[in-house]
Design a protein around this motif. Sequence first.
Motif, PDB file in Angstrom:
ATOM      1  N   ARG A   1       0.844  -1.213   0.000  1.00 48.46           N
ATOM      2  CA  ARG A   1       0.000   0.000   0.000  1.00 48.46           C
ATOM      3  C   ARG A   1       0.874   1.256   0.000  1.00 48.46           C
ATOM      4  N   PHE A   2       1.974   1.221   0.751  1.00 47.50           N
ATOM      5  CA  PHE A   2       2.933   2.332   0.758  1.00 47.50           C
ATOM      6  C   PHE A   2       3.507   2.525  -0.636  1.00 47.50           C
ATOM      7  N   ARG A   3       3.967   1.420  -1.214  1.00 50.68           N
ATOM      8  CA  ARG A   3       4.614   1.483  -2.513  1.00 50.68           C
ATOM      9  C   ARG A   3       3.663   2.062  -3.561  1.00 50.68           C
ATOM     10  N   GLU A   4       2.438   1.574  -3.594  1.00 51.89           N
ATOM     11  CA  GLU A   4       1.493   2.063  -4.605  1.00 51.89           C
ATOM     12  C   GLU A   4       1.170   3.539  -4.400  1.00 51.89           C
ATOM     13  N   ALA A   5       1.033   3.947  -3.136  1.00 49.54           N
ATOM     14  CA  ALA A   5       0.710   5.353  -2.849  1.00 49.54           C
ATOM     15  C   ALA A   5       1.838   6.274  -3.305  1.00 49.54           C
ATOM     16  N   VAL A   6       3.088   5.856  -3.084  1.00 51.59           N
ATOM     17  CA  VAL A   6       4.225   6.687  -3.513  1.00 51.59           C
ATOM     18  C   VAL A   6       4.289   6.715  -5.031  1.00 51.59           C
ATOM     19  N   GLU A   7       4.173   5.544  -5.642  1.00 50.91           N
ATOM     20  CA  GLU A   7       4.337   5.457  -7.098  1.00 50.91           C
ATOM     21  C   GLU A   7       3.208   6.171  -7.843  1.00 50.91           C
ATOM     22  N   SER A   8       2.024   6.269  -7.215  1.00 48.09           N
ATOM     23  CA  SER A   8       0.913   6.960  -7.864  1.00 48.09           C
ATOM     24  C   SER A   8       0.912   8.453  -7.543  1.00 48.09           C
ATOM     25  N   GLY A   9       1.819   8.876  -6.682  1.00 46.21           N
ATOM     26  CA  GLY A   9       1.942  10.305  -6.383  1.00 46.21           C
ATOM     27  C   GLY A   9       0.974  10.813  -5.336  1.00 46.21           C
ATOM     28  N   SER A  10       0.257   9.914  -4.657  1.00 44.87           N
ATOM     29  CA  SER A  10      -0.731  10.391  -3.680  1.00 44.87           C
ATOM     30  C   SER A  10      -0.142  10.568  -2.282  1.00 44.87           C
ATOM     31  N   LEU A  11       1.104  10.157  -2.104  1.00 50.36           N
ATOM     32  CA  LEU A  11       1.723  10.224  -0.774  1.00 50.36           C
ATOM     33  C   LEU A  11       3.063  10.945  -0.863  1.00 50.36           C
ATOM     34  N   ALA A  12       3.257  11.955  -0.029  1.00 45.16           N
ATOM     35  CA  ALA A  12       4.541  12.645   0.052  1.00 45.16           C
ATOM     36  C   ALA A  12       5.391  11.958   1.119  1.00 45.16           C
ATOM     37  N   VAL A  13       6.657  11.718   0.782  1.00 44.22           N
ATOM     38  CA  VAL A  13       7.546  11.045   1.744  1.00 44.22           C
ATOM     39  C   VAL A  13       8.737  11.935   2.040  1.00 44.22           C
ATOM     40  N   GLU A  14       8.983  12.162   3.317  1.00 46.59           N
ATOM     41  CA  GLU A  14      10.206  12.825   3.756  1.00 46.59           C
ATOM     42  C   GLU A  14      11.149  11.724   4.221  1.00 46.59           C
ATOM     43  N   ASN A  15      12.202  11.465   3.446  1.00 46.17           N
ATOM     44  CA  ASN A  15      13.114  10.349   3.741  1.00 46.17           C
ATOM     45  C   ASN A  15      14.078  10.705   4.860  1.00 46.17           C
TER      46      ASN A  15
END
Lengths: 259, 300
Positions: B86-100
């Motif tokens: 779910r994390f991976r799909e959200a990042v790849e679809s652009g719906s989730l911003a991640v601060e690494n």
Amino acid sequence: MAGERGYTDRELMVSAAAREIEDGDTAFVGMRLPLIAFQVAVSTHAPNAMAVYESGVVRDDPADGFLHTMCDLPNLDRAVSTTGMLDIMSRLQRGDIDVGFLGGAEIDRHGNLNTTRVRAGDREIRLPGSGGACDIACMANRTVILMAHESRRFVERVHYNTSPGHGTGGDWREANAVPGGGPVALVTSKASFGFDADGELYLRSVHPGVTVDEIRPDFPWELKTAEDVGIGEVTTTPEPTEEVLSLTRRFDPDGFWTQ
Amino acid sequence: MPREKRASMSEAIERIQPGDSVALGLALEHAIPFAAGHELIRQNTDELTLIGPISDILFDQLIGAGLVDRVRAAWVGNVSAGTGYRFREAVESGSLAVENHSNLSIALALQAGAMGVPYLPTRSLLGSDVFDESDLFVEAEDPFSGDRLALVPAIRPDWTVVHVQRANAYGDAHFWGNAGAMNPAVGAAENVIVVAEELVDPEVIKSDPSRVAITREQVAAVVECPYGAHPSPLTGRYNRDNEYYLRYHRSTDTRAAFDEWADKWVRGVDGRAGYLDVLGDPGNLDVSEPTVAAEVTYGR
């Protein structure tokens, strides 16, 4: 599976990783195979080694029970200490960690590692990220990298440098204020590698049954060997001893990590 | 009399508002407040910012439920299986911003918040893309030694949610076993929700003040919730349910599959008691060979 050799690739990797822990070392142990390798090392040649885990665990002996993760209760039970992350990371930042273990989806010529995002055709695949790997890579006195041997993992330059190795080689770490010593070894499921004086990967030994010619095409650059860097010939990685195999199977009785 | 803060899980979680930042899953794979996270899903509290070092699968579940706009973390996935789909799909679809982050940078950011300082320096990060590809961190020269360091700005979560072994109704809590970044996250938070395996009399907590990990000041609510950390382990109580993580991995590879999972385990039950009914008796996870600590004496 074990097959004719009597051991699996991963069992040999555990054996090779365990040998990278010297007696008296403080080892920063992460996920998966190093969980088993530390327990093998402290049960054999390194009885005075200590393990620290970023979760806050400090141990000086094997756990009484299988470890799926560093926080499984057998790893906490009768530990030397259960504390917090800043306590453990402070030891790392002070320079007190002798050896740290790392893995990665990609590795490049100078041992930089990527666990954040990779390209697959015109797509980008998101991976879990650094965890403590960036910290270990930056600050441990030396690091040992464990990876499955797949040619797509060996790249000229990592797509994202999650965990710095020797950067672009030479005095890169010093020039970039990266304090630890960087990677000294890579153990894959087919071979073991070292890093030369310039911080470049070279083939040190092939695992039993594997040839040098089999390894070379997996790398997109002209892979150096022990011979090229002037430290003798490419040898054959020692097989795990009966003692090491029996310990490995005691610590991983269902073969979850090593079969 | 100190104020009592006992609340039901739904009352406690109702206080978290859409758009809030929430730190949870702080002790790494240990003592993850899954029951509290599942209540966030039932209440559909969205537009959240999640904060934590690694979360094991709790962040993946909250992201899968569509509640998360932003993650500030070092690692998001499934420790048993690697990928959190779910994390991976959200990042790849652009719906989730991640601060690494790295584990140390997230712990230091929270520690700075806890200490009331704007940032803390570290010898980690420099040379990595965690630093180079982020506009969060700043390189600076130490004014004393001239050393080059990375500065990590403070994080102050609106909420920190923790799962502990025992607490009193005022919000003072005993916690033992590894703590990961729990202590800095509690210190940095505006508000804390304490979920306890067991609510105990205040005298129990005061009998062992050195084991107190949380004191009442920032605590907004105290919830009693046995097995509230399942499938993660809790020291002295129950082991990690490894098979649960592997099953979660196998059964959440598509959005539809995740919804099925969430309907069964979260949306279709009214709380942790209902979840435990679906799970069946988790008694085989209970600590069966307890190690009893040597007696500790205080006095005067």
